[in-house]
Design a protein around this motif. Sequence first.
Motif, PDB file in Angstrom:
ATOM      1  N   ILE A   1       0.866  -1.196   0.000  1.00 30.71           N
ATOM      2  CA  ILE A   1       0.000   0.000   0.000  1.00 30.71           C
ATOM      3  C   ILE A   1       0.896   1.237   0.000  1.00 30.71           C
ATOM      4  CG2 ILE A   1      -1.862   1.203   1.207  1.00 30.71           C
ATOM      5  CD1 ILE A   1      -2.728  -1.368   2.439  1.00 30.71           C
ATOM      6  N   PRO A   2       1.508   1.546  -1.155  1.00 34.32           N
ATOM      7  CA  PRO A   2       2.394   2.713  -1.163  1.00 34.32           C
ATOM      8  C   PRO A   2       1.593   3.997  -0.997  1.00 34.32           C
ATOM      9  CG  PRO A   2       2.179   1.830  -3.384  1.00 34.32           C
ATOM     10  CD  PRO A   2       1.413   0.915  -2.480  1.00 34.32           C
ATOM     11  N   LYS A   3       2.091   4.885  -0.168  1.00 28.20           N
ATOM     12  CA  LYS A   3       1.477   6.207  -0.019  1.00 28.20           C
ATOM     13  C   LYS A   3       2.604   7.220   0.147  1.00 28.20           C
ATOM     14  CE  LYS A   3      -2.890   4.778   2.190  1.00 28.20           C
ATOM     15  NZ  LYS A   3      -3.969   5.458   1.487  1.00 28.20           N
ATOM     16  N   PHE A   4       2.454   8.353  -0.515  1.00 28.80           N
ATOM     17  CA  PHE A   4       3.469   9.396  -0.430  1.00 28.80           C
ATOM     18  C   PHE A   4       3.154  10.344   0.727  1.00 28.80           C
ATOM     19  CE2 PHE A   4       4.004   9.026  -5.321  1.00 28.80           C
ATOM     20  CZ  PHE A   4       4.824   7.932  -5.143  1.00 28.80           C
TER      21      PHE A   4
ATOM     22  N   LYS B   1      10.533  19.720  -6.709  1.00 26.28           N
ATOM     23  CA  LYS B   1      10.097  18.884  -7.846  1.00 26.28           C
ATOM     24  C   LYS B   1       8.628  18.500  -7.725  1.00 26.28           C
ATOM     25  CE  LYS B   1      14.587  16.682  -8.554  1.00 26.28           C
ATOM     26  NZ  LYS B   1      15.332  15.459  -8.268  1.00 26.28           N
ATOM     27  N   SER B   2       8.225  18.090  -6.525  1.00 20.70           N
ATOM     28  CA  SER B   2       6.831  17.723  -6.267  1.00 20.70           C
ATOM     29  C   SER B   2       6.624  17.922  -4.771  1.00 20.70           C
ATOM     30  CB  SER B   2       6.558  16.266  -6.663  1.00 20.70           C
ATOM     31  OG  SER B   2       6.897  15.404  -5.588  1.00 20.70           O
ATOM     32  N   PRO B   3       5.374  17.876  -4.310  1.00 20.09           N
ATOM     33  CA  PRO B   3       5.166  18.055  -2.862  1.00 20.09           C
ATOM     34  C   PRO B   3       5.361  16.762  -2.078  1.00 20.09           C
ATOM     35  CG  PRO B   3       3.065  17.844  -3.968  1.00 20.09           C
ATOM     36  CD  PRO B   3       4.108  17.789  -5.051  1.00 20.09           C
ATOM     37  N   TYR B   4       5.687  15.660  -2.787  1.00 18.82           N
ATOM     38  CA  TYR B   4       5.663  14.352  -2.133  1.00 18.82           C
ATOM     39  C   TYR B   4       7.051  13.845  -1.751  1.00 18.82           C
ATOM     40  CZ  TYR B   4       1.072  14.375  -4.345  1.00 18.82           C
ATOM     41  OH  TYR B   4      -0.193  14.718  -4.756  1.00 18.82           O
ATOM     42  N   LEU B   5       7.112  13.169  -0.602  1.00 15.54           N
ATOM     43  CA  LEU B   5       8.335  12.505  -0.151  1.00 15.54           C
ATOM     44  C   LEU B   5       8.048  11.018   0.026  1.00 15.54           C
ATOM     45  CD1 LEU B   5       9.388  14.875   2.777  1.00 15.54           C
ATOM     46  CD2 LEU B   5      10.240  14.914   0.427  1.00 15.54           C
ATOM     47  N   TYR B   6       9.127  10.224  -0.007  1.00 16.38           N
ATOM     48  CA  TYR B   6       8.979   8.787   0.214  1.00 16.38           C
ATOM     49  C   TYR B   6      10.241   8.289   0.890  1.00 16.38           C
ATOM     50  CZ  TYR B   6       6.651   4.363  -0.776  1.00 16.38           C
ATOM     51  OH  TYR B   6       5.965   3.192  -0.662  1.00 16.38           O
ATOM     52  N   PRO B   7      10.111   7.378   1.879  1.00 16.12           N
ATOM     53  CA  PRO B   7      11.330   6.889   2.536  1.00 16.12           C
ATOM     54  C   PRO B   7      12.124   5.981   1.599  1.00 16.12           C
ATOM     55  CG  PRO B   7       9.336   6.121   3.685  1.00 16.12           C
ATOM     56  CD  PRO B   7       8.887   6.807   2.437  1.00 16.12           C
TER      57      PRO B   7
ATOM     58  N   GLY C   1      11.429   3.713  -8.584  1.00 17.71           N
ATOM     59  CA  GLY C   1      12.486   2.862  -9.143  1.00 17.71           C
ATOM     60  C   GLY C   1      13.715   2.806  -8.266  1.00 17.71           C
ATOM     61  N   GLN C   2      14.865   2.599  -8.912  1.00 20.68           N
ATOM     62  CA  GLN C   2      16.092   2.340  -8.159  1.00 20.68           C
ATOM     63  C   GLN C   2      16.496   3.520  -7.284  1.00 20.68           C
ATOM     64  OE1 GLN C   2      19.780   2.039 -10.231  1.00 20.68           O
ATOM     65  NE2 GLN C   2      20.706   0.659  -8.726  1.00 20.68           N
ATOM     66  N   SER C   3      16.222   4.744  -7.731  1.00 21.14           N
ATOM     67  CA  SER C   3      16.651   5.903  -6.927  1.00 21.14           C
ATOM     68  C   SER C   3      15.907   5.959  -5.592  1.00 21.14           C
ATOM     69  CB  SER C   3      16.469   7.203  -7.705  1.00 21.14           C
ATOM     70  OG  SER C   3      15.113   7.373  -8.042  1.00 21.14           O
ATOM     71  N   ASN C   4      14.771   5.263  -5.510  1.00 19.13           N
ATOM     72  CA  ASN C   4      14.034   5.183  -4.238  1.00 19.13           C
ATOM     73  C   ASN C   4      14.428   3.942  -3.434  1.00 19.13           C
ATOM     74  OD1 ASN C   4      12.001   6.052  -6.641  1.00 19.13           O
ATOM     75  ND2 ASN C   4      11.797   7.415  -4.875  1.00 19.13           N
ATOM     76  N   MET C   5      15.398   3.176  -3.971  1.00 18.03           N
ATOM     77  CA  MET C   5      15.887   1.948  -3.314  1.00 18.03           C
ATOM     78  C   MET C   5      14.774   0.913  -3.150  1.00 18.03           C
ATOM     79  SD  MET C   5      19.012   2.634  -2.864  1.00 18.03           S
ATOM     80  CE  MET C   5      20.271   3.807  -2.412  1.00 18.03           C
TER      81      MET C   5
END
Length: 448
Positions: free
Chosen positions: A76-79, A219-225, A338-342
Amino acid sequence: MDEEYDVILLGTGLKECVLAGLLGVAGKKILHMDRNKYYGGESASMTPLEDLYSKFNLPSPPSDTGRGRDWNVDLIPKFLMANGLLVKLLIHTGVTRYLEFKCIEGSYVYKGQKIHKVPADEREALGSSLMGLFEKRRFRNLLVWINEYDEKDPKTYKDIPPNTRMIDAFKKFGLDQDTIDFTGHALALHSDDDYLEKPALESIKRIKLYSESLARYGKSPYLYPLYGLGELPQGFARLSAIYGGTYMLDKPADEIVYENGVVVGVRSGDQTARCKAVICDPSYAPDKVKKVGRVIRAVCLLRHPVSVGSNASPISIQIIIPQKQVQRHNDIYVCCMGQSNMVTPKDWYVALVSTTVETNNPENEIKPGLALLEPIYQKFVSVSDLYEPIDDGTTSKLFITSSYDATTHFESTCLDILDVYRRYMGEPFDFSKVTRGLDADDSQEGAQ
């Protein structure tokens, strides 16, 4: 386990973990149990990739998918909104020292069979492919008005007081239906059109949040661990040790024990831990929740980034398909990383398409989202029931979180966390306690 606790939490989903962190900071003695061997419950990250394939009863992944350990696939991905409530709660608990965040590269919206970048400031609005020249000026006027709006200062209202219906506010600016669509759904992040009949102030605050979050990292308002959302529960488990909390995985909760209709403990096997309250996800108290709908999610493995029509495709992206664009009542959400988000090996991408189910053929409902991802290497489709507690728990001291909705951002999840906190503590969370930002100098993390 035979001790007395202030509160026992059942399930290590995101909501329960954030609540454990908040209550730990508030000085509560906590026991946190999960029947699974892994953290995260419904909102777990699947790693290695073999676990995802076996969860969906598929044979082992083909060898070209690379090393299984390089995959962290969130069910359940959420930004996170960079300036949103969840980031403030995470900072308050101190868990951010265990996490590193990365900015999602693009925020897009679907209109007329194509995807367009969401214009988030006046300059982008003027260059946007979403609107014609005159509409751009009207939209810019709306953004300026929202930016200057202050509910304490009637001079900023411009004849639109806070309790005006949002539809009437849009009409004042003469916006056309498509512009209303992307403003309400891609900026204010409403998931249906019910907001149009509600006071404008709520939407104004949501659009301000989007702009403030965007201003944070650009770039966008969203972050992700990095490494996916599975990092959050693990961070909270480490944190709870600092506050003297206890975590137990692979520990079934066989019974929630009551005396005179009030929770007094949780039994696991022949042990019972006593407590003054229980907080759990719906799966631990099936007789105390009601079904309010269903959500479909398709996790898709891709060999290519999502094409956005421009030359360089962003690796990480959120796309919102407003319901009117595809003749629905609820929006369809698409996100990809993708890969940049590990979360994947090199040259692989993982995407999710989700929406609230409206018909007897859920997979057909997400077709417009899946079409944006083609060709799809492998997809994993699940349909889940959405549950809500049947009462607020203040009498029984059993506080149940709601199921995760179809949105790919955290704002609705966070409102539920704050609601459970208020019901349990008897007072709302005080955000004035949160004084630092994610980019505070004394922290070891940042968003890149």
